[in-house]
Design a protein around this motif. Structure first.
Motif, PDB file in Angstrom:
ATOM      1  N   SER A 143      53.844 -82.603   0.737  1.00  0.00           N
ATOM      2  CA  SER A 143      52.408 -82.326   0.706  1.00  0.00           C
ATOM      3  C   SER A 143      52.089 -81.523  -0.551  1.00  0.00           C
ATOM      4  N   PRO A 144      50.805 -81.380  -0.876  1.00  0.00           N
ATOM      5  CA  PRO A 144      50.446 -80.450  -1.942  1.00  0.00           C
ATOM      6  C   PRO A 144      50.824 -79.022  -1.537  1.00  0.00           C
ATOM      7  N   THR A 145      51.036 -78.166  -2.534  1.00  0.00           N
ATOM      8  CA  THR A 145      51.304 -76.748  -2.307  1.00  0.00           C
ATOM      9  C   THR A 145      50.203 -75.940  -2.984  1.00  0.00           C
ATOM     10  N   VAL A 146      49.660 -74.971  -2.268  1.00  0.00           N
ATOM     11  CA  VAL A 146      48.679 -74.052  -2.827  1.00  0.00           C
ATOM     12  C   VAL A 146      49.304 -72.668  -2.814  1.00  0.00           C
ATOM     13  N   ILE A 147      49.491 -72.088  -4.007  1.00  0.00           N
ATOM     14  CA  ILE A 147      50.020 -70.735  -4.127  1.00  0.00           C
ATOM     15  C   ILE A 147      48.853 -69.826  -4.490  1.00  0.00           C
ATOM     16  N   ASP A 148      48.522 -68.930  -3.587  1.00  0.00           N
ATOM     17  CA  ASP A 148      47.442 -67.964  -3.794  1.00  0.00           C
ATOM     18  C   ASP A 148      48.075 -66.740  -4.449  1.00  0.00           C
ATOM     19  N   CYS A 149      47.839 -66.574  -5.740  1.00  0.00           N
ATOM     20  CA  CYS A 149      48.426 -65.481  -6.518  1.00  0.00           C
ATOM     21  C   CYS A 149      47.357 -64.406  -6.724  1.00  0.00           C
ATOM     22  N   VAL A 150      47.461 -63.341  -5.960  1.00  0.00           N
ATOM     23  CA  VAL A 150      46.469 -62.271  -6.012  1.00  0.00           C
ATOM     24  C   VAL A 150      46.704 -61.448  -7.280  1.00  0.00           C
ATOM     25  N   VAL A 151      45.667 -61.341  -8.098  1.00  0.00           N
ATOM     26  CA  VAL A 151      45.751 -60.607  -9.369  1.00  0.00           C
ATOM     27  C   VAL A 151      44.711 -59.487  -9.379  1.00  0.00           C
ATOM     28  N   THR A 152      44.610 -58.794 -10.491  1.00  0.00           N
ATOM     29  CA  THR A 152      43.748 -57.614 -10.580  1.00  0.00           C
ATOM     30  C   THR A 152      42.304 -57.898 -10.210  1.00  0.00           C
ATOM     31  N   ARG A 153      41.695 -56.905  -9.592  1.00  0.00           N
ATOM     32  CA  ARG A 153      40.265 -56.956  -9.290  1.00  0.00           C
ATOM     33  C   ARG A 153      39.494 -56.114 -10.305  1.00  0.00           C
ATOM     34  N   ASP A 154      40.198 -55.501 -11.244  1.00  0.00           N
ATOM     35  CA  ASP A 154      39.599 -54.618 -12.243  1.00  0.00           C
ATOM     36  C   ASP A 154      39.037 -55.437 -13.400  1.00  0.00           C
ATOM     37  N   PRO A 155      37.705 -55.498 -13.559  1.00  0.00           N
ATOM     38  CA  PRO A 155      37.130 -56.316 -14.630  1.00  0.00           C
ATOM     39  C   PRO A 155      37.536 -55.859 -16.023  1.00  0.00           C
ATOM     40  N   ALA A 156      37.955 -54.618 -16.177  1.00  0.00           N
ATOM     41  CA  ALA A 156      38.415 -54.141 -17.482  1.00  0.00           C
ATOM     42  C   ALA A 156      39.750 -54.766 -17.867  1.00  0.00           C
ATOM     43  N   LYS A 157      40.435 -55.363 -16.906  1.00  0.00           N
ATOM     44  CA  LYS A 157      41.746 -55.973 -17.172  1.00  0.00           C
ATOM     45  C   LYS A 157      41.739 -57.490 -17.006  1.00  0.00           C
ATOM     46  N   MET A 158      40.567 -58.088 -16.828  1.00  0.00           N
ATOM     47  CA  MET A 158      40.500 -59.524 -16.564  1.00  0.00           C
ATOM     48  C   MET A 158      40.550 -60.396 -17.811  1.00  0.00           C
ATOM     49  N   LEU A 159      40.140 -59.880 -18.957  1.00  0.00           N
ATOM     50  CA  LEU A 159      40.213 -60.702 -20.166  1.00  0.00           C
ATOM     51  C   LEU A 159      41.667 -60.762 -20.608  1.00  0.00           C
ATOM     52  N   PRO A 160      42.242 -61.951 -20.651  1.00  0.00           N
ATOM     53  CA  PRO A 160      43.676 -62.062 -20.912  1.00  0.00           C
ATOM     54  C   PRO A 160      44.095 -61.690 -22.332  1.00  0.00           C
ATOM     55  N   ALA A 161      43.238 -61.879 -23.302  1.00  0.00           N
ATOM     56  CA  ALA A 161      43.649 -61.676 -24.691  1.00  0.00           C
ATOM     57  C   ALA A 161      43.378 -60.268 -25.195  1.00  0.00           C
ATOM     58  N   ALA A 162      42.642 -59.476 -24.429  1.00  0.00           N
ATOM     59  CA  ALA A 162      42.265 -58.149 -24.918  1.00  0.00           C
ATOM     60  C   ALA A 162      42.100 -57.186 -23.762  1.00  0.00           C
ATOM     61  N   ASP A 163      42.410 -55.943 -24.025  1.00  0.00           N
ATOM     62  CA  ASP A 163      42.140 -54.893 -23.055  1.00  0.00           C
ATOM     63  C   ASP A 163      40.737 -54.401 -23.365  1.00  0.00           C
ATOM     64  N   ASN A 164      39.766 -54.873 -22.588  1.00  0.00           N
ATOM     65  CA  ASN A 164      38.378 -54.577 -22.948  1.00  0.00           C
ATOM     66  C   ASN A 164      37.946 -53.159 -22.573  1.00  0.00           C
ATOM     67  N   ARG A 165      38.862 -52.324 -22.084  1.00  0.00           N
ATOM     68  CA  ARG A 165      38.506 -50.927 -21.850  1.00  0.00           C
ATOM     69  C   ARG A 165      38.271 -50.221 -23.179  1.00  0.00           C
ATOM     70  N   ALA A 166      38.868 -50.731 -24.257  1.00  0.00           N
ATOM     71  CA  ALA A 166      38.696 -50.126 -25.574  1.00  0.00           C
ATOM     72  C   ALA A 166      37.692 -50.902 -26.430  1.00  0.00           C
ATOM     73  N   LEU A 167      37.125 -51.957 -25.875  1.00  0.00           N
ATOM     74  CA  LEU A 167      36.200 -52.802 -26.611  1.00  0.00           C
ATOM     75  C   LEU A 167      34.868 -52.085 -26.825  1.00  0.00           C
ATOM     76  N   LYS A 168      34.435 -52.011 -28.059  1.00  0.00           N
ATOM     77  CA  LYS A 168      33.139 -51.413 -28.386  1.00  0.00           C
ATOM     78  C   LYS A 168      32.172 -52.536 -28.750  1.00  0.00           C
ATOM     79  N   VAL A 169      31.089 -52.641 -28.017  1.00  0.00           N
ATOM     80  CA  VAL A 169      30.114 -53.690 -28.242  1.00  0.00           C
ATOM     81  C   VAL A 169      28.822 -53.050 -28.723  1.00  0.00           C
ATOM     82  N   GLN A 170      28.315 -53.570 -29.849  1.00  0.00           N
ATOM     83  CA  GLN A 170      27.054 -53.084 -30.385  1.00  0.00           C
ATOM     84  C   GLN A 170      26.036 -54.209 -30.369  1.00  0.00           C
ATOM     85  N   LYS A 171      24.774 -53.858 -30.455  1.00  0.00           N
ATOM     86  CA  LYS A 171      23.702 -54.841 -30.424  1.00  0.00           C
ATOM     87  C   LYS A 171      23.973 -55.946 -31.446  1.00  0.00           C
TER      88      LYS A 171
END
Length: 176
Positions: A143-171
């Motif tokens: 049968s098909p297999t579904v693997i539920d891989c629970v990962v971070t719920r912290d939006p500061a750690k969700m962007l895979p390429a960057a740690d956006n806690r240090a991201l500075k965004v200006q207008k």
């Protein structure tokens, strides 16, 4: 992907978070709605391993019924952060902590949902156990297999390429 690939498995990614997070040359990216049909088209002898976020998987859940009925035996790994992670991470970066709009999803157990469709459902909350779950999924050919891989719920750690806690965004900036 290389550690579990045995020459017969074809990894597939959705186009959202999971596709950006892995970024591996042997993995081909496909829209989330094509993950399950990729295995159906590949037949029972060739294996497909798909990587998707929970938002992408929600868009193709109904395909599990068809896949189970036709005997497909793919392995789908659902990166479950209970959010449209890329959207939530960008909102976090641009508007700050707690300022999220329509990016949270229900916290679902995709392993149990897979079982409800007659699939093998596995839930992983410890990263050290993911390899074993993938091996168990690849060993399942009925049968098909579904693997539920629970990962971070912290939006500061969700962007895979960057740690956006240090991201500075200006207008006027485009943060990612």
């Amino acid at each position: 992907a290389r550690r579990v690939q045995n020459g017969h498995a074809r990894p597939r990614l959705d186009h959202a978070d999971a596709g950006r997070a892995v970024g591996h040359p042997v993995i081909e990216q496909h829209r989330c709605t094509l993950l399950q049909p990729a295995q159906i088209g590949a037949g029972k002898k060739r294996r497909v391993v798909s990587l998707t976020g929970d938002g992408g998987f929600n868009m193709s859940l109904g395909e599990l019924e068809t896949a189970r009925r036709v005997g497909a035996n793919f392995v789908t790994i659902v990166f479950n952060n209970a959010a449209s992670g890329y959207v939530k991470a960008l909102q976090h970066a641009v508007y700050g902590k707690g300022n999220y709009q329509s990016s949270d999803l229900s916290d679902l157990n995709y392993a149990e949902i897979g079982k409800g469709f007659g699939c093998l459902g596995l839930r992983v909350t410890d990263p050290e156990k993911l390899s074993g779950a993938i091996k168990e999924g690849l060993a399942n050919t009925s049968s098909p297999t579904v693997i539920d891989c629970v990962v971070t719920r912290d939006p500061a750690k969700m962007l895979p390429a960057a740690d956006n806690r240090a991201l500075k965004v200006q207008k006027g900036d485009r943060p990612v």
